[in-house]
Scaffold this motif. Sequence first.
Motif, mmCIF file in Angstrom:
data_model
loop_
_atom_site.group_PDB
_atom_site.id
_atom_site.type_symbol
_atom_site.label_atom_id
_atom_site.label_comp_id
_atom_site.label_asym_id
_atom_site.label_seq_id
_atom_site.Cartn_x
_atom_site.Cartn_y
_atom_site.Cartn_z
ATOM 1 N N ALA A 1 0.847 -1.187 0.000
ATOM 2 C CA ALA A 1 0.000 0.000 0.000
ATOM 3 C C ALA A 1 0.885 1.242 0.000
ATOM 4 O O ALA A 1 2.014 1.212 0.506
ATOM 5 N N LEU A 2 0.365 2.322 -0.570
ATOM 6 C CA LEU A 2 1.091 3.580 -0.617
ATOM 7 C C LEU A 2 0.252 4.716 -0.060
ATOM 8 O O LEU A 2 -0.960 4.769 -0.289
ATOM 9 N N GLU A 3 0.913 5.603 0.662
ATOM 10 C CA GLU A 3 0.279 6.834 1.123
ATOM 11 C C GLU A 3 1.204 7.986 0.776
ATOM 12 O O GLU A 3 2.408 7.935 1.064
ATOM 13 N N ARG A 4 0.632 9.039 0.189
ATOM 14 C CA ARG A 4 1.438 10.185 -0.195
ATOM 15 C C ARG A 4 1.735 11.028 1.052
ATOM 16 O O ARG A 4 1.037 11.985 1.383
ATOM 17 N N THR A 5 2.797 10.624 1.741
ATOM 18 C CA THR A 5 3.208 11.303 2.951
ATOM 19 C C THR A 5 4.637 10.889 3.267
ATOM 20 O O THR A 5 5.143 9.910 2.709
ATOM 21 N N VAL A 6 5.266 11.642 4.154
ATOM 22 C CA VAL A 6 6.634 11.299 4.538
ATOM 23 C C VAL A 6 6.646 10.046 5.408
ATOM 24 O O VAL A 6 7.475 9.151 5.255
ATOM 25 N N GLN A 7 5.727 10.007 6.369
ATOM 26 C CA GLN A 7 5.682 8.865 7.277
ATOM 27 C C GLN A 7 4.241 8.509 7.570
ATOM 28 O O GLN A 7 3.517 9.310 8.131
ATOM 29 N N ALA A 8 3.839 7.317 7.211
ATOM 30 C CA ALA A 8 2.464 6.883 7.435
ATOM 31 C C ALA A 8 2.355 6.114 8.744
ATOM 32 O O ALA A 8 3.318 5.495 9.202
ATOM 33 N N GLN A 9 1.176 6.143 9.316
ATOM 34 C CA GLN A 9 0.901 5.278 10.457
ATOM 35 C C GLN A 9 0.827 3.846 9.946
ATOM 36 O O GLN A 9 0.069 3.550 9.007
ATOM 37 N N CYS A 10 1.570 2.978 10.559
ATOM 38 C CA CYS A 10 1.649 1.598 10.073
ATOM 39 C C CYS A 10 0.505 0.777 10.651
ATOM 40 O O CYS A 10 0.718 -0.153 11.439
ATOM 41 N N VAL A 11 -0.684 1.135 10.255
ATOM 42 C CA VAL A 11 -1.887 0.429 10.660
ATOM 43 C C VAL A 11 -2.839 0.400 9.484
ATOM 44 O O VAL A 11 -2.712 1.204 8.547
ATOM 45 N N MET A 12 -3.785 -0.504 9.547
ATOM 46 C CA MET A 12 -4.829 -0.520 8.535
ATOM 47 C C MET A 12 -5.682 0.734 8.685
ATOM 48 O O MET A 12 -5.938 1.198 9.796
ATOM 49 N N GLY A 13 -6.116 1.271 7.550
ATOM 50 C CA GLY A 13 -6.961 2.448 7.642
ATOM 51 C C GLY A 13 -7.161 3.095 6.295
ATOM 52 O O GLY A 13 -6.512 2.732 5.318
ATOM 53 N N PRO A 14 -8.058 4.066 6.239
ATOM 54 C CA PRO A 14 -8.385 4.727 4.969
ATOM 55 C C PRO A 14 -7.312 5.693 4.499
ATOM 56 O O PRO A 14 -7.430 6.266 3.414
ATOM 57 N N HIS A 15 -6.274 5.882 5.306
ATOM 58 C CA HIS A 15 -5.241 6.832 4.919
ATOM 59 C C HIS A 15 -4.352 6.304 3.804
ATOM 60 O O HIS A 15 -3.636 7.090 3.185
ATOM 61 N N TRP A 16 -4.402 5.038 3.528
ATOM 62 C CA TRP A 16 -3.596 4.501 2.429
ATOM 63 C C TRP A 16 -4.280 4.864 1.111
ATOM 64 O O TRP A 16 -5.462 4.587 0.913
ATOM 65 N N ASP A 17 -3.521 5.442 0.202
ATOM 66 C CA ASP A 17 -4.092 5.932 -1.047
ATOM 67 C C ASP A 17 -4.274 4.839 -2.094
ATOM 68 O O ASP A 17 -5.232 4.865 -2.871
ATOM 69 N N TYR A 18 -3.336 3.906 -2.137
ATOM 70 C CA TYR A 18 -3.369 2.874 -3.172
ATOM 71 C C TYR A 18 -3.011 1.523 -2.584
ATOM 72 O O TYR A 18 -2.174 1.431 -1.686
ATOM 73 N N TRP A 19 -3.628 0.495 -3.143
ATOM 74 C CA TRP A 19 -3.384 -0.888 -2.747
ATOM 75 C C TRP A 19 -3.122 -1.741 -3.982
ATOM 76 O O TRP A 19 -3.716 -1.523 -5.041
ATOM 77 N N GLY A 20 -2.269 -2.728 -3.796
ATOM 78 C CA GLY A 20 -2.097 -3.739 -4.833
ATOM 79 C C GLY A 20 -3.118 -4.844 -4.671
ATOM 80 O O GLY A 20 -3.911 -4.837 -3.722
ATOM 81 N N GLN A 21 -3.089 -5.801 -5.589
ATOM 82 C CA GLN A 21 -4.046 -6.899 -5.572
ATOM 83 C C GLN A 21 -3.590 -8.053 -4.697
ATOM 84 O O GLN A 21 -4.393 -8.945 -4.391
#
Length: 125
Positions: free
Chosen positions: A97-117
């Motif tokens: 998963a990718l989030e457009r940020t310097v440091q993401a919270q390493c938890v499941m959540g809607p903050h992730w922008d993109y996911w692979g299959q």
Amino acid sequence: QVQLVESGGGLVQPGGSLRLSCAASGISLGAYAIGWFRQAPGKERERVSCSGSTEKSTFTDDSVKGRFTISRDNAKNVAYLQMTNVKPEDSGVYFCALERTVQAQCVMGPHWDYWGQGTQVTVSS
């Protein structure tokens, strides 16, 4: 169009190694924090490891600490998860998963922008 494609999964014996790849297209990986997650049958998706966009800060869940390593090659737009000394409980579908940020919270959540299959990892003798 942004696309994430995981690869490298498969069947591996306990104690063996695998390297998962997450190839990104349509974006510049260097602008994104990366997360690796996994989901076993009947269980919720859970975090494995995350890396900030600069790779200066990483987080690895205790369940895989010392065995799994997250890394990235921004020039190639690819993220990796090196898995060593795998155990049967590591089996599942692995997602990046990718989030457009310097440091993401390493938890499941809607903050992730993109996911692979996802790519299937099965640890069995």
